[in-house]
Design an enzyme around this catalytic site. Structure first.
Site, PDB file in Angstrom:
ATOM      1  N   HIS A   1     -19.690  -4.746  12.037  1.00  0.00           N
ATOM      2  CA  HIS A   1     -18.900  -3.881  11.158  1.00  0.00           C
ATOM      3  C   HIS A   1     -18.464  -2.616  11.883  1.00  0.00           C
ATOM      4  O   HIS A   1     -19.022  -2.239  12.915  1.00  0.00           O
ATOM      5  CB  HIS A   1     -19.704  -3.514   9.897  1.00  0.00           C
ATOM      6  CG  HIS A   1     -20.938  -2.692  10.156  1.00  0.00           C
ATOM      7  ND1 HIS A   1     -21.500  -1.884   9.204  1.00  0.00           N
ATOM      8  CD2 HIS A   1     -21.725  -2.549  11.265  1.00  0.00           C
ATOM      9  CE1 HIS A   1     -22.579  -1.285   9.700  1.00  0.00           C
ATOM     10  NE2 HIS A   1     -22.729  -1.674  10.943  1.00  0.00           N
TER      11      HIS A   1
ATOM     12  N   ASP B   1      -8.047  -3.127   1.195  1.00  0.00           N
ATOM     13  CA  ASP B   1      -9.271  -2.388   0.884  1.00  0.00           C
ATOM     14  C   ASP B   1     -10.432  -3.316   0.530  1.00  0.00           C
ATOM     15  O   ASP B   1     -10.235  -4.417   0.012  1.00  0.00           O
ATOM     16  CB  ASP B   1      -9.037  -1.429  -0.278  1.00  0.00           C
ATOM     17  CG  ASP B   1      -8.200  -0.224   0.119  1.00  0.00           C
ATOM     18  OD1 ASP B   1      -8.110   0.072   1.319  1.00  0.00           O
ATOM     19  OD2 ASP B   1      -7.638   0.429  -0.788  1.00  0.00           O
TER      20      ASP B   1
ATOM     21  N   HIS C   1     -18.440  -0.575   1.210  1.00  0.00           N
ATOM     22  CA  HIS C   1     -18.516  -0.980   2.616  1.00  0.00           C
ATOM     23  C   HIS C   1     -18.376  -2.488   2.725  1.00  0.00           C
ATOM     24  O   HIS C   1     -18.715  -3.239   1.796  1.00  0.00           O
ATOM     25  CB  HIS C   1     -19.847  -0.532   3.217  1.00  0.00           C
ATOM     26  CG  HIS C   1     -19.920  -0.706   4.714  1.00  0.00           C
ATOM     27  ND1 HIS C   1     -19.054  -0.083   5.579  1.00  0.00           N
ATOM     28  CD2 HIS C   1     -20.750  -1.452   5.492  1.00  0.00           C
ATOM     29  CE1 HIS C   1     -19.352  -0.427   6.829  1.00  0.00           C
ATOM     30  NE2 HIS C   1     -20.374  -1.259   6.800  1.00  0.00           N
TER      31      HIS C   1
ATOM     32  N   ASP D   1     -11.416   1.706  10.040  1.00  0.00           N
ATOM     33  CA  ASP D   1     -12.453   1.891   9.045  1.00  0.00           C
ATOM     34  C   ASP D   1     -13.024   0.507   8.738  1.00  0.00           C
ATOM     35  O   ASP D   1     -12.633  -0.497   9.353  1.00  0.00           O
ATOM     36  CB  ASP D   1     -11.959   2.646   7.811  1.00  0.00           C
ATOM     37  CG  ASP D   1     -10.912   1.909   6.973  1.00  0.00           C
ATOM     38  OD1 ASP D   1     -10.687   0.698   7.204  1.00  0.00           O
ATOM     39  OD2 ASP D   1     -10.317   2.547   6.079  1.00  0.00           O
ATOM     40  N   CYS D   2     -13.967   0.424   7.799  1.00  0.00           N
ATOM     41  CA  CYS D   2     -14.676  -0.849   7.617  1.00  0.00           C
ATOM     42  C   CYS D   2     -13.745  -1.971   7.154  1.00  0.00           C
ATOM     43  O   CYS D   2     -13.728  -3.065   7.723  1.00  0.00           O
ATOM     44  CB  CYS D   2     -15.857  -0.689   6.662  1.00  0.00           C
ATOM     45  SG  CYS D   2     -15.440  -0.209   4.964  1.00  0.00           S
TER      46      CYS D   2
ATOM     47  N   TYR E   1       0.834  -1.203   0.000  1.00  0.00           N
ATOM     48  CA  TYR E   1       0.000   0.000   0.000  1.00  0.00           C
ATOM     49  C   TYR E   1       0.869   1.254   0.000  1.00  0.00           C
ATOM     50  O   TYR E   1       1.706   1.436   0.860  1.00  0.00           O
ATOM     51  CB  TYR E   1      -0.911   0.015   1.227  1.00  0.00           C
ATOM     52  CG  TYR E   1      -2.263   0.596   0.936  1.00  0.00           C
ATOM     53  CD1 TYR E   1      -3.372  -0.222   0.770  1.00  0.00           C
ATOM     54  CD2 TYR E   1      -2.427   1.975   0.801  1.00  0.00           C
ATOM     55  CE1 TYR E   1      -4.614   0.323   0.475  1.00  0.00           C
ATOM     56  CE2 TYR E   1      -3.658   2.519   0.506  1.00  0.00           C
ATOM     57  CZ  TYR E   1      -4.756   1.692   0.340  1.00  0.00           C
ATOM     58  OH  TYR E   1      -5.978   2.228   0.039  1.00  0.00           O
TER      59      TYR E   1
END
Length: 313
Positions: A277, A227, A265, A208-209, A95
């Site tokens: 989540h 991701d 999401h 984050d999700c 990343y």
């Protein structure tokens, strides 16, 4: 004994990977410093500036203490990096993004007995003289070189340190931690209920999700892309329209335009029609009922990880 080659490491508990040096605002200074002041930074981020991390495309991901990176370039006080443990279609090596140079350190080669992964939500790192060093987050991985009573002797980026054995899990390499059923990732995720969401978040200070799904599966010995869109491209495909085939630990993916747009999401199937989540800015990690919600209409994919089509880890 495994030799760790000379590279750069994250030297703060959590380093945020920014889209560019210009992405940082005045309010973000506590999160870019060394020592990093995470609690202060997150406390300052009320809803609007927190939402702007996403809407302004400011943050890419985060690094945990001791996480290795490739440094491609240095411009002033900033390093252009590749996070090699975080798989991404943005770069085949890992990343990409930018990190303050002060939050990285080039380490010398060491000889490690194995690796220790933090299993506590947060763990105290101790200096060899018994004084406290930094607090490091869940899932941090450090080489270890021996034992000292109730502690492991580990190699932190700035020298040897101690971690309580009870806060860690050991493996001979970073790729050989014990693999557990994906359902266990859900159980581990429940420890973070009510933890506020943060865009790009990858730590027990905030997820984050997709950072949440990545991290809980990492805690179970499974490596998936960073991701959500990339996560949906791998794993075993499970029929979306047959909930009876879904299992606890499957990942559920959601997209705008009732599932027809790009994935936006992801969360864990909890069982019994429930989703675990990290919700969205202004909300927190939660378990919610899917039926009758907007997300129910946006469901576009179900994937199973850590198993083959025959169902074995």
């Amino acid at each position: 004994m495994e030799t760790i080659v000379n590279t750069w490491y994250c030297v703060v508990p959590v380093a945020t990977v920014w889209t560019s040096p210009e992405s940082v605002r005045v309010i973000d200074e506590p999160g870019t410093a060394n020592p990093v002041r995470l609690t202060e930074w997150l406390g300052k981020l009320t809803y609007e500036p927190r939402l702007d991390l996403c809407d302004g495309n400011r943050i890419q991901t985060q690094l945990l203490f001791g996480e290795p990176v490739i440094v491609e370039d240095v411009q002033g006080d900033w390093a252009k990096i590749i996070a090699v443990w975080q798989s991404s279609t943005k770069d085949e090596r890992g990343y990409p993004g930018w990190v303050p140079l002060a939050q990285l350190k080039e380490a010398q080669p060491i000889h490690a007995t194995g690796f220790a992964k933090v299993t506590a939500g947060k763990a105290q790192l101790w200096k060899l003289d018994g004084s406290p060093s930094v607090i490091i987050p869940f899932n941090s991985i450090l080489p270890y070189i021996g034992e000292s009573g109730d502690h492991l002797r580990v190699c932190a980026p700035d020298g040897e340190a101690l971690l309580l054995k009870r806060d860690t899990e050991l493996a001979p390499s970073v790729h050989q931690f014990k693999k557990e059923q994906p359902s266990v990732a859900v159980d581990k995720g429940l420890a973070f209920l009510d933890l506020p969401y943060i865009w790009g978040g990858m730590s027990s200070y905030g997820y984050d999700c997709s950072g949440f799904t990545y991290s809980m599966l990492k805690a179970c010995g499974h490596s998936i892309p960073r991701d959500g869109g990339d996560q949906a491209r791998v794993g075993v495909e499970i029929p979306v329209d047959n909930q009876s085939l879904w299992k606890k630990g499957d990942l559920l993916f959601f997209a705008d335009n009732e599932g027809k747009a790009s994935i936006r999401h992801v969360g864990f199937y909890f069982g019994d029609g429930l989703l675990l989540h990290s919700h969205s800015t202004g909300k927190s990690v939660e378990v919610m009922k899917l039926a009758g919600t907007k997300l129910e209409k946006e469901l576009c994919a179900v994937r199973r990880y850590g198993v083959t089509k025959e169902g074995t880890i």
